[in-house]
Write a protein that holds these residues in place. Structure first.
Motif, short mmCIF file in Angstrom:
data_model
loop_
_atom_site.label_atom_id
_atom_site.label_comp_id
_atom_site.label_asym_id
_atom_site.label_seq_id
_atom_site.Cartn_x
_atom_site.Cartn_y
_atom_site.Cartn_z
N PRO A 7 40.86 81.73 60.54
CA PRO A 7 42.13 81.10 60.17
C PRO A 7 43.12 82.10 59.61
O PRO A 7 42.75 83.15 59.08
N GLN A 8 44.39 81.77 59.72
CA GLN A 8 45.43 82.58 59.07
C GLN A 8 45.62 82.20 57.61
O GLN A 8 46.22 82.96 56.84
N ASN A 9 45.11 81.02 57.21
CA ASN A 9 45.32 80.50 55.86
C ASN A 9 44.03 79.92 55.30
O ASN A 9 43.29 79.23 56.02
N ILE A 10 43.78 80.17 54.02
CA ILE A 10 42.70 79.53 53.28
C ILE A 10 43.34 78.74 52.14
O ILE A 10 44.22 79.26 51.44
N VAL A 11 42.88 77.51 51.95
CA VAL A 11 43.43 76.65 50.89
C VAL A 11 42.28 76.13 50.03
O VAL A 11 41.25 75.68 50.55
N THR A 12 42.46 76.21 48.71
CA THR A 12 41.46 75.66 47.80
C THR A 12 42.16 75.01 46.61
O THR A 12 43.34 75.27 46.36
N ALA A 13 41.42 74.16 45.92
CA ALA A 13 41.95 73.48 44.73
C ALA A 13 40.92 73.61 43.62
O ALA A 13 39.76 73.20 43.78
N LEU A 14 41.33 74.19 42.50
CA LEU A 14 40.41 74.46 41.39
C LEU A 14 40.74 73.52 40.23
O LEU A 14 41.67 73.76 39.48
N THR A 15 39.96 72.46 40.11
CA THR A 15 40.20 71.47 39.06
C THR A 15 39.37 71.75 37.82
O THR A 15 39.87 71.71 36.70
N SER A 16 38.09 72.05 38.00
CA SER A 16 37.21 72.32 36.85
C SER A 16 36.34 73.56 37.03
O SER A 16 35.77 74.04 36.06
N PHE A 17 36.26 74.08 38.24
CA PHE A 17 35.49 75.29 38.52
C PHE A 17 36.34 76.23 39.36
O PHE A 17 37.17 75.76 40.16
N PRO A 18 36.12 77.55 39.21
CA PRO A 18 35.24 78.23 38.26
C PRO A 18 35.69 78.01 36.81
O PRO A 18 36.80 77.53 36.58
N GLU A 19 34.84 78.37 35.88
CA GLU A 19 35.19 78.28 34.47
C GLU A 19 36.39 79.19 34.17
O GLU A 19 36.68 80.14 34.90
N ARG A 20 37.06 78.90 33.07
CA ARG A 20 38.30 79.59 32.71
C ARG A 20 38.16 81.11 32.78
O ARG A 20 39.04 81.80 33.32
N ASP A 21 37.07 81.64 32.25
CA ASP A 21 36.92 83.10 32.20
C ASP A 21 36.42 83.68 33.52
O ASP A 21 36.27 84.90 33.63
N GLN A 22 36.21 82.84 34.53
CA GLN A 22 35.74 83.31 35.83
C GLN A 22 36.78 83.15 36.94
O GLN A 22 36.54 83.58 38.08
N VAL A 23 37.91 82.54 36.61
CA VAL A 23 38.90 82.26 37.66
C VAL A 23 39.47 83.55 38.24
O VAL A 23 39.60 83.70 39.46
N GLN A 24 39.81 84.52 37.38
CA GLN A 24 40.38 85.77 37.87
C GLN A 24 39.40 86.48 38.80
O GLN A 24 39.79 86.99 39.87
N HIS A 25 38.14 86.51 38.42
CA HIS A 25 37.11 87.13 39.27
C HIS A 25 37.06 86.43 40.63
O HIS A 25 36.95 87.09 41.68
N PHE A 26 37.14 85.12 40.63
CA PHE A 26 37.08 84.36 41.88
C PHE A 26 38.29 84.67 42.76
O PHE A 26 38.15 84.88 43.98
N LEU A 27 39.48 84.71 42.18
CA LEU A 27 40.68 85.03 42.95
C LEU A 27 40.60 86.43 43.55
O LEU A 27 40.94 86.64 44.73
N ASP A 28 40.14 87.38 42.76
CA ASP A 28 40.01 88.76 43.25
C ASP A 28 38.98 88.85 44.37
O ASP A 28 39.17 89.57 45.36
N LYS A 29 37.91 88.10 44.23
CA LYS A 29 36.85 88.10 45.24
C LYS A 29 37.37 87.53 46.57
O LYS A 29 37.10 88.08 47.65
N LEU A 30 38.11 86.43 46.48
CA LEU A 30 38.70 85.85 47.69
C LEU A 30 39.64 86.86 48.37
O LEU A 30 39.60 87.04 49.58
#
Length: 293
Positions: free
Chosen positions: A227-250
């Motif tokens: 795909p040219q686009n990936i879409v996600t919605a983060l309501t409760s996960f990852p945890e607050r201190d893990q969100v940046q790591h998840f974004l960088d990993k993506l």
């Protein structure tokens, strides 16, 4: 039984706390209860009552007249208002009342009316989203339990799935592809389902991978679908201190792909979004991106 402060009634009804107190004193619109320590509180019946009173008052009914009306008269007037096209607030309040009672029949009727009047997309945007925002207030103030959330989420989810099922999935008018997923641990699917509906309504190709998807499975699906686009919605996960790591990993895993991120967990001020990753503050941001000029 839920306990509401007068400030919580103000936030949910839009009526100032000072006005509520005046209405109590002059017209006995509400009769607050008191705790063992003499703190005033209101219950679910009071909340439903003030929601109805505020609607009638906004529509030109004098408070002195409302105070003299019997409950069945108020109910009849509210029903008449909810039938009127464009009266979204009465429909939102009807959803709240049905949720508090856990009355599936009333909730279905309250949800079907704006869908018939406005069309599915506008009903979700103008009625369901404001309703969910008020649910958030009730949740934050501990006045609804997980059972309430599950009750409404399941019914709204059913509506979304039926609407998606009714779309012509073979009629994509563009080669642009979107992959939609929720990360492992994330189960709140309503926003992603609605995004799925919005994309298909605009004739995009969509691969919908739903909730709780392990990252290796995301990588495998991406390699297959491209795909040219990936879409996600983060309501409760990852945890607050893990969100940046998840974004960088993506971003590292899919460097040539546009990544759109929606949801509560993506709104922290300290987050730094990689160049190919975009934060969506509102669902309208997503609609603007996917709607041709």
């Amino acid at each position: 039984m839920a306990h509401y402060s007068i400030k919580e009634l103000e936030h949910l009804s839009g009526i100032k706390a000072h006005t509520i107190r005046i209405w109590e004193q002059r017209y006995a619109i509400l009769t607050p209860k008191r705790t063992d320590t003499n703190i005033r509180f209101y219950n679910d019946a009071d909340l439903k009552n003030i929601l109805n009173v505020s609607l009638l008052n906004e529509r030109g009914f004098k408070i002195s007249k409302i105070a003299k009306m019997k409950p069945e008269q108020i109910a009849a007037e509210i029903m008449a208002l909810s039938e009127m096209p464009g009266d979204n607030q009465s429909q939102v309040n009807a959803l709240i009342a049905a949720m508090l009672d856990m009355n599936e029949e009333h909730f279905e009727k309250a949800l079907n009316k704006p869908i018939l009047q406005l069309g599915f997309e506008h009903a979700i945007l103008q009625v369901v989203y404001p309703f969910l925002n008020k649910i958030g207030i009730l949740w934050q103030t501990n006045n609804i339990c997980p059972a309430h959330e599950h009750f409404v989420s399941n019914l709204i989810r059913q509506k979304l799935i039926v609407a998606i099922d009714g779309q012509n999935l073979a009629s994509a008018a563009t080669s642009e592809k979107f992959l939609l997923f929720l990360p492992e641990g994330e189960l709140h699917e309503l926003a992603l389902l609605f995004m799925n509906y919005l994309l298909r309504a605009r004739k995009y190709h969509v691969l919908y991978l739903s909730q709780n998807l392990p990252f290796p499975d995301l990588v495998r699906a991406f390699d297959y679908y491209q795909p040219q686009n990936i879409v996600t919605a983060l309501t409760s996960f990852p945890e607050r201190d893990q969100v940046q790591h998840f974004l960088d990993k993506l971003s590292r895993q899919f460097p040539q792909t546009r990544i759109l991120v929606y949801g509560h967990q993506a709104q922290y001020d300290f987050l730094k979004f990689p160049e190919n990753t975009k934060k969506l503050n509102l669902i309208s941001d997503f609609i603007e991106i996917i709607t041709p000029a």
